[in-house]
Each structure stands twice: as C-alpha cells, then as structure tokens.
Design a protein around this motif. Structure first.
Motif, PDB file in Angstrom:
ATOM      1  N   VAL A  43       0.834  -1.204   0.000  1.00 18.06           N
ATOM      2  CA  VAL A  43       0.000   0.000   0.000  1.00 18.06           C
ATOM      3  C   VAL A  43       0.870   1.256   0.000  1.00 18.06           C
ATOM      4  N   ILE A  44       1.876   1.291   0.844  1.00 19.40           N
ATOM      5  CA  ILE A  44       2.764   2.466   0.879  1.00 19.40           C
ATOM      6  C   ILE A  44       3.559   2.553  -0.420  1.00 19.40           C
ATOM      7  N   MET A  45       4.009   1.425  -0.937  1.00 20.32           N
ATOM      8  CA  MET A  45       4.712   1.412  -2.225  1.00 20.32           C
ATOM      9  C   MET A  45       3.787   1.927  -3.331  1.00 20.32           C
ATOM     10  N   ALA A  46       2.516   1.543  -3.271  1.00 18.87           N
ATOM     11  CA  ALA A  46       1.550   1.980  -4.277  1.00 18.87           C
ATOM     12  C   ALA A  46       1.366   3.499  -4.241  1.00 18.87           C
ATOM     13  N   LEU A  47       1.317   4.074  -3.063  1.00 20.95           N
ATOM     14  CA  LEU A  47       1.157   5.526  -2.944  1.00 20.95           C
ATOM     15  C   LEU A  47       2.392   6.279  -3.436  1.00 20.95           C
ATOM     16  N   VAL A  48       3.548   5.870  -2.935  1.00 22.61           N
ATOM     17  CA  VAL A  48       4.769   6.631  -3.185  1.00 22.61           C
ATOM     18  C   VAL A  48       5.389   6.307  -4.542  1.00 22.61           C
ATOM     19  N   PHE A  49       5.513   5.031  -4.846  1.00 20.56           N
ATOM     20  CA  PHE A  49       6.240   4.638  -6.056  1.00 20.56           C
ATOM     21  C   PHE A  49       5.290   4.372  -7.211  1.00 20.56           C
ATOM     22  N   GLY A  50       4.329   3.486  -7.000  1.00 16.60           N
ATOM     23  CA  GLY A  50       3.399   3.153  -8.076  1.00 16.60           C
ATOM     24  C   GLY A  50       2.543   4.329  -8.511  1.00 16.60           C
ATOM     25  N   VAL A  56       4.610  11.624 -11.988  1.00 13.28           N
ATOM     26  CA  VAL A  56       5.753  12.447 -12.401  1.00 13.28           C
ATOM     27  C   VAL A  56       6.178  12.063 -13.821  1.00 13.28           C
ATOM     28  N   ALA A  57       6.301  10.754 -14.063  1.00 14.25           N
ATOM     29  CA  ALA A  57       6.668  10.297 -15.413  1.00 14.25           C
ATOM     30  C   ALA A  57       5.621  10.736 -16.432  1.00 14.25           C
ATOM     31  N   GLY A  58       4.356  10.649 -16.063  1.00 17.04           N
ATOM     32  CA  GLY A  58       3.278  11.052 -16.970  1.00 17.04           C
ATOM     33  C   GLY A  58       3.324  12.525 -17.309  1.00 17.04           C
ATOM     34  N   ILE A  59       3.624  13.354 -16.326  1.00 16.01           N
ATOM     35  CA  ILE A  59       3.737  14.798 -16.574  1.00 16.01           C
ATOM     36  C   ILE A  59       4.867  15.062 -17.575  1.00 16.01           C
ATOM     37  N   PHE A  60       6.007  14.425 -17.365  1.00 18.13           N
ATOM     38  CA  PHE A  60       7.131  14.619 -18.293  1.00 18.13           C
ATOM     39  C   PHE A  60       6.825  14.067 -19.678  1.00 18.13           C
ATOM     40  N   GLU A  61       6.107  12.945 -19.741  1.00 12.13           N
ATOM     41  CA  GLU A  61       5.723  12.404 -21.050  1.00 12.13           C
ATOM     42  C   GLU A  61       4.783  13.372 -21.765  1.00 12.13           C
ATOM     43  N   GLY A  62       3.882  14.007 -21.023  1.00 18.66           N
ATOM     44  CA  GLY A  62       2.999  15.006 -21.616  1.00 18.66           C
ATOM     45  C   GLY A  62       3.783  16.188 -22.160  1.00 18.66           C
ATOM     46  N   ARG A  63       4.768  16.619 -21.401  1.00 19.16           N
ATOM     47  CA  ARG A  63       5.620  17.722 -21.868  1.00 19.16           C
ATOM     48  C   ARG A  63       6.414  17.330 -23.112  1.00 19.16           C
ATOM     49  N   ASN A  64       6.729  16.026 -23.228  1.00 18.50           N
ATOM     50  CA  ASN A  64       7.449  15.526 -24.402  1.00 18.50           C
ATOM     51  C   ASN A  64       6.523  15.286 -25.587  1.00 18.50           C
ATOM     52  N   GLY A  65       5.208  15.447 -25.389  1.00 22.18           N
ATOM     53  CA  GLY A  65       4.250  15.249 -26.467  1.00 22.18           C
ATOM     54  C   GLY A  65       3.866  13.796 -26.700  1.00 22.18           C
ATOM     55  N   ASN A  66       4.140  12.921 -25.736  1.00 25.97           N
ATOM     56  CA  ASN A  66       3.827  11.499 -25.880  1.00 25.97           C
ATOM     57  C   ASN A  66       2.474  11.223 -25.222  1.00 25.97           C
ATOM     58  N   THR A  67       1.422  11.297 -26.012  1.00 28.59           N
ATOM     59  CA  THR A  67       0.058  11.146 -25.507  1.00 28.59           C
ATOM     60  C   THR A  67      -0.163   9.772 -24.893  1.00 28.59           C
ATOM     61  N   PHE A  68       0.294   8.713 -25.564  1.00 31.45           N
ATOM     62  CA  PHE A  68       0.092   7.360 -25.057  1.00 31.45           C
ATOM     63  C   PHE A  68       0.725   7.193 -23.675  1.00 31.45           C
ATOM     64  N   ALA A  69       2.000   7.533 -23.546  1.00 31.77           N
ATOM     65  CA  ALA A  69       2.706   7.345 -22.278  1.00 31.77           C
ATOM     66  C   ALA A  69       2.129   8.244 -21.188  1.00 31.77           C
ATOM     67  N   MET A  70       1.751   9.479 -21.551  1.00 34.96           N
ATOM     68  CA  MET A  70       1.138  10.374 -20.576  1.00 34.96           C
ATOM     69  C   MET A  70      -0.157   9.771 -20.050  1.00 34.96           C
ATOM     70  N   ALA A  71      -1.016   9.310 -20.948  1.00 39.58           N
ATOM     71  CA  ALA A  71      -2.295   8.726 -20.537  1.00 39.58           C
ATOM     72  C   ALA A  71      -2.079   7.468 -19.701  1.00 39.58           C
ATOM     73  N   ALA A  72      -1.134   6.637 -20.097  1.00 33.27           N
ATOM     74  CA  ALA A  72      -0.865   5.396 -19.367  1.00 33.27           C
ATOM     75  C   ALA A  72      -0.337   5.685 -17.960  1.00 33.27           C
ATOM     76  N   PHE A  73       0.711   6.493 -17.864  1.00 31.91           N
ATOM     77  CA  PHE A  73       1.316   6.724 -16.548  1.00 31.91           C
ATOM     78  C   PHE A  73       0.401   7.500 -15.612  1.00 31.91           C
ATOM     79  N   MET A  74      -0.319   8.475 -16.126  1.00 36.21           N
ATOM     80  CA  MET A  74      -1.232   9.227 -15.269  1.00 36.21           C
ATOM     81  C   MET A  74      -2.392   8.332 -14.804  1.00 36.21           C
ATOM     82  N   SER A  75      -2.909   7.497 -15.698  1.00 39.17           N
ATOM     83  CA  SER A  75      -4.029   6.617 -15.349  1.00 39.17           C
ATOM     84  C   SER A  75      -3.614   5.538 -14.367  1.00 39.17           C
ATOM     85  N   TYR A  76      -2.530   4.828 -14.655  1.00 38.78           N
ATOM     86  CA  TYR A  76      -2.124   3.744 -13.759  1.00 38.78           C
ATOM     87  C   TYR A  76      -1.544   4.292 -12.462  1.00 38.78           C
ATOM     88  N   GLY A  77      -0.990   5.502 -12.491  1.00 34.48           N
ATOM     89  CA  GLY A  77      -0.612   6.160 -11.245  1.00 34.48           C
ATOM     90  C   GLY A  77      -1.840   6.403 -10.392  1.00 34.48           C
TER      91      GLY A  77
END
Length: 189
Positions: A43-50, A56-77
C-alpha cells in the motif's frame, strides 16, 4: 563556443519501473506467494512509487508530447493511489466497504477494458509494451471476474499473470536505461 545539444531523457523508464515493481509485489500477494500480512508494504509502495512516481513520469511524457505514455502513466498512477486509499480507508474503517459488494471487482473489470484499448496502440510501439499491456488486461479480467464469481483460482492465476506483467515492465525499464546509457539498442524491446 557552441552549446552542446542536450540529450532528451525518456521518462518512460521511471514510470515503467514504478509500475513494474509495485505490480510484482501486489501480484505476488494475489498469487499467494507472499503473505496477505505484507499488504501494508504494498500500500505504501503503491502511494509513493506506483502512484506518485508514475504521475511524475506522466507529466514529463505530456511535456514531451507522448500522448500514449502520458495517458498510461497518469491513469495507472491514479489506479495505485485509488487502490492504496481503498486499502487505507477501508482497512481502518474510515469508509465502510461492507456494502460495496462486487463494485470493487467490477471496477477491476473496467480497468481491464481501459487496458484492453490501451493495448491496441502498443501494436505499433514495441513487443515489450505489447506484452506488458496484454498481460495487464488479462490480469485485471482474471482478478475482476474471479472476484465476481468467487473463483479463488482465477485470482491466483491473475496474480501470476500480474507477476509476468510487472517483470516485463521492469525489464522494459532496464532496457530503456541501459540502451540510453550505452547509446545504442543493446537490449531488445
């Protein structure tokens, strides 16, 4: 003197390792290989890491223009934060989960549907992500439908498929970091 061109970083490696490690840990509990008593660690790993790290990765992917990775990382986060909050608030009885019935299981099925359609774009990305998303939608369906039907064996199988999913994500992160460090594709994805 001309400035050296900065090499762009790939935030997907960070998002994949956060997703992969958290998925492996929870999946080992679902498979029965690790004790249920270890859930607070997950549970703690899920909050902090997962969760947070994938955002954070999703935000950077969005800034890089990678819609797929942004949507994936933000959603699964968001999935990991949702999961952790359900465990924390439900486990401490801040919210009453006793009347939720099969809603949690149907929520996992809904995540499976989302993951199924996220899997389709991976046909044009790489084999490693194809395997990650394939095994992830299968995992969600096994856990969700297994829970709805009360089929413990489906949940255990879903746990093992989740381990494969998580380990594939960990490998994909490793290959991404290694290939970027070496400067050429030495590990296949």
């Amino acid at each position: 003197m001309a400035e050296e061109a900065k090499k762009a970083v790939n935030p997907a490696a960070l998002g994949l390792i956060a997703f992969g490690m958290t998925t492996v840990m929870l999946s080992l509990i679902n498979a029965g290989a690790l004790p249920q008593g270890g859930m607070p660690v997950v549970v703690i790993m899920a909050l902090v890491f997962g969760g947070t790290t994938q955002w954070v990765a999703g935000i950077f992917e969005g800034r890089n223009g990678n819609t797929f990775a942004m949507a994936a990382f933000m959603s699964y986060g968001a999935f990991w934060v949702w999961f952790a909050l359900l465990e924390i608030l439900g486990g401490s009885h801040v919210i009453d989960m006793s009347l939720a019935g099969s809603v949690l299981n149907w929520s996992l099925v809904a995540w499976g549907v989302f993951t199924l359609y996220m899997w389709i774009p991976t046909f044009r990305i790489n084999v490693a992500l194809f395997i990650v998303f394939l095994t992830l939608w299968i995992t969600y369906f096994l856990l969700g439908f297994g829970g709805v039907a009360g089929a413990h064996v489906a949940i255990v199988i879903g746990g093992w498929v989740g381990v494969v999913c998580g380990l594939t994500a960990v490998y994909t992160a490793f290959a991404s970091v290694t290939n970027a460090t070496v400067g050429k594709d030495v590990l296949p994805v």
